[in-house]
Design an enzyme around this catalytic site. Structure first.
Site, mmCIF file in Angstrom:
data_model
loop_
_atom_site.group_PDB
_atom_site.id
_atom_site.type_symbol
_atom_site.label_atom_id
_atom_site.label_comp_id
_atom_site.label_asym_id
_atom_site.label_seq_id
_atom_site.Cartn_x
_atom_site.Cartn_y
_atom_site.Cartn_z
ATOM 1 N N LEU A 90 0.816 -1.208 0.000
ATOM 2 C CA LEU A 90 0.000 0.000 0.000
ATOM 3 C C LEU A 90 0.848 1.255 0.000
ATOM 4 O O LEU A 90 0.399 2.314 -0.426
ATOM 5 C CB LEU A 90 -0.929 0.009 1.221
ATOM 6 C CG LEU A 90 -1.897 -1.170 1.335
ATOM 7 C CD1 LEU A 90 -2.642 -1.116 2.664
ATOM 8 C CD2 LEU A 90 -2.870 -1.173 0.170
ATOM 9 N N GLY A 91 2.071 1.140 0.515
ATOM 10 C CA GLY A 91 2.943 2.297 0.564
ATOM 11 C C GLY A 91 4.301 1.931 1.114
ATOM 12 O O GLY A 91 4.491 0.854 1.674
ATOM 13 N N GLY A 104 7.683 3.884 3.178
ATOM 14 C CA GLY A 104 8.251 5.077 3.789
ATOM 15 C C GLY A 104 9.702 4.840 4.133
ATOM 16 O O GLY A 104 10.273 3.797 3.810
ATOM 17 N N TYR A 133 10.894 4.278 6.995
ATOM 18 C CA TYR A 133 11.077 3.331 8.084
ATOM 19 C C TYR A 133 10.375 1.998 7.863
ATOM 20 O O TYR A 133 10.407 1.148 8.739
ATOM 21 C CB TYR A 133 10.613 3.944 9.411
ATOM 22 C CG TYR A 133 11.475 5.100 9.811
ATOM 23 C CD1 TYR A 133 12.767 4.902 10.270
ATOM 24 C CD2 TYR A 133 11.015 6.407 9.685
ATOM 25 C CE1 TYR A 133 13.578 5.970 10.620
ATOM 26 C CE2 TYR A 133 11.809 7.473 10.049
ATOM 27 C CZ TYR A 133 13.093 7.244 10.508
ATOM 28 O OH TYR A 133 13.887 8.291 10.850
ATOM 29 N N GLY A 134 9.733 1.789 6.732
ATOM 30 C CA GLY A 134 9.080 0.508 6.503
ATOM 31 C C GLY A 134 8.104 0.566 5.355
ATOM 32 O O GLY A 134 7.920 1.604 4.722
ATOM 33 N N VAL A 137 4.058 -0.685 4.002
ATOM 34 C CA VAL A 137 2.711 -0.975 4.485
ATOM 35 C C VAL A 137 2.044 -1.925 3.493
ATOM 36 O O VAL A 137 2.068 -1.680 2.280
ATOM 37 C CB VAL A 137 1.880 0.317 4.636
ATOM 38 C CG1 VAL A 137 0.487 0.005 5.147
ATOM 39 C CG2 VAL A 137 2.583 1.305 5.556
ATOM 40 N N LYS A 179 2.026 -2.030 8.854
ATOM 41 C CA LYS A 179 3.318 -1.392 8.597
ATOM 42 C C LYS A 179 4.391 -2.328 9.140
ATOM 43 O O LYS A 179 4.403 -2.653 10.326
ATOM 44 C CB LYS A 179 3.384 -0.036 9.293
ATOM 45 C CG LYS A 179 4.655 0.748 8.999
ATOM 46 C CD LYS A 179 4.563 2.127 9.642
ATOM 47 C CE LYS A 179 5.727 3.007 9.288
ATOM 48 N NZ LYS A 179 5.583 4.358 9.869
ATOM 49 N N ASP A 227 4.920 15.925 9.502
ATOM 50 C CA ASP A 227 5.016 15.429 8.127
ATOM 51 C C ASP A 227 3.666 15.571 7.427
ATOM 52 O O ASP A 227 3.207 14.661 6.752
ATOM 53 C CB ASP A 227 5.487 13.969 8.125
ATOM 54 C CG ASP A 227 6.008 13.524 6.750
ATOM 55 O OD1 ASP A 227 6.292 14.404 5.902
ATOM 56 O OD2 ASP A 227 6.123 12.315 6.529
#
Length: 191
Positions: free
Chosen positions: A32-33, A35, A37-38, A40, A55, A152
């Site tokens: 799904l995404g 970032g 740091y990880g 999702v 996540k 953010d």
């Protein structure tokens, strides 16, 4: 009437002996995404068949800075209870990864809708813009009222709860957030 000081959303944390994969089927092909740091992933609760977003953050070779940020993100998410902010349900601490189980926002990013919606027949009306801004401002106001700054805020971090033109917006991604005291000045560049 006396009120409890406990947060309304009690989060289950699994430290050992409980594997995330035993409770959730993580659909690795449905990212799904991603970032800093990880990543999702879409997942399904094995018993209830409810969809969730998980996540997944790698815990191998982590620095103390990364561990502090992870602890802060989890701590902040555990204390949040607002209809326009992502809800954390469970945390699994595995040998190599940490899994944050959250609501699945089916409607996608606000950024995507504003960027590509016109080609899909989406018409952005003023009343809809007002409603979306109200959702955004409510989430930020709530955070500030409980001493949290997101740090953010961007269109990519607002998701539609449902695939509907009247869906609520949900603020996500608390990886850079932190607590603050009234009057505290922050000067670190983030987001």
């Amino acid at each position: 009437m006396q009120q409890s000081s406990l947060p309304l959303n009690l989060i289950r944390e699994h430290f050992s002996g409980s594997n995330c994969a035993n409770t959730y089927e993580i659909h690795g092909s449905e990212k799904l995404g991603k970032g800093s740091y990880g990543s999702v992933y879409l997942s399904t609760h094995r018993k209830s068949r409810e969809s969730r977003a998980i996540k997944v953050m790698n815990a191998d070779n982590v620095t103390s800075y990364y561990l502090r940020k992870l602890h802060t993100e989890i701590s902040i998410l555990k204390g949040i209870d607002h209809p326009n902010i992502i809800q954390l349900h469970e945390v699994f601490f595995g040998r190599h990864s940490v899994y944050l189980v959250m609501n699945y926002c089916k409607g996608g990013e606000l950024f995507e809708l504003l960027n590509n919606g016109k080609s899909q027949g989406f018409v952005f009306r003023e009343d809809m813009g007002a409603s979306l801004m109200l959702d955004m401002l409510r989430s930020v106001h709530y955070l500030h009222s409980i001493g949290i700054v997101h740090r953010d805020l961007k269109l990519e971090n607002f998701m539609f709860e449902e695939k509907s033109s009247s869906s609520s917006l949900i603020l996500i991604d608390f990886g850079l957030s932190r607590r603050f005291e009234a009057g505290e000045k922050m000067n670190q560049r983030v987001g």
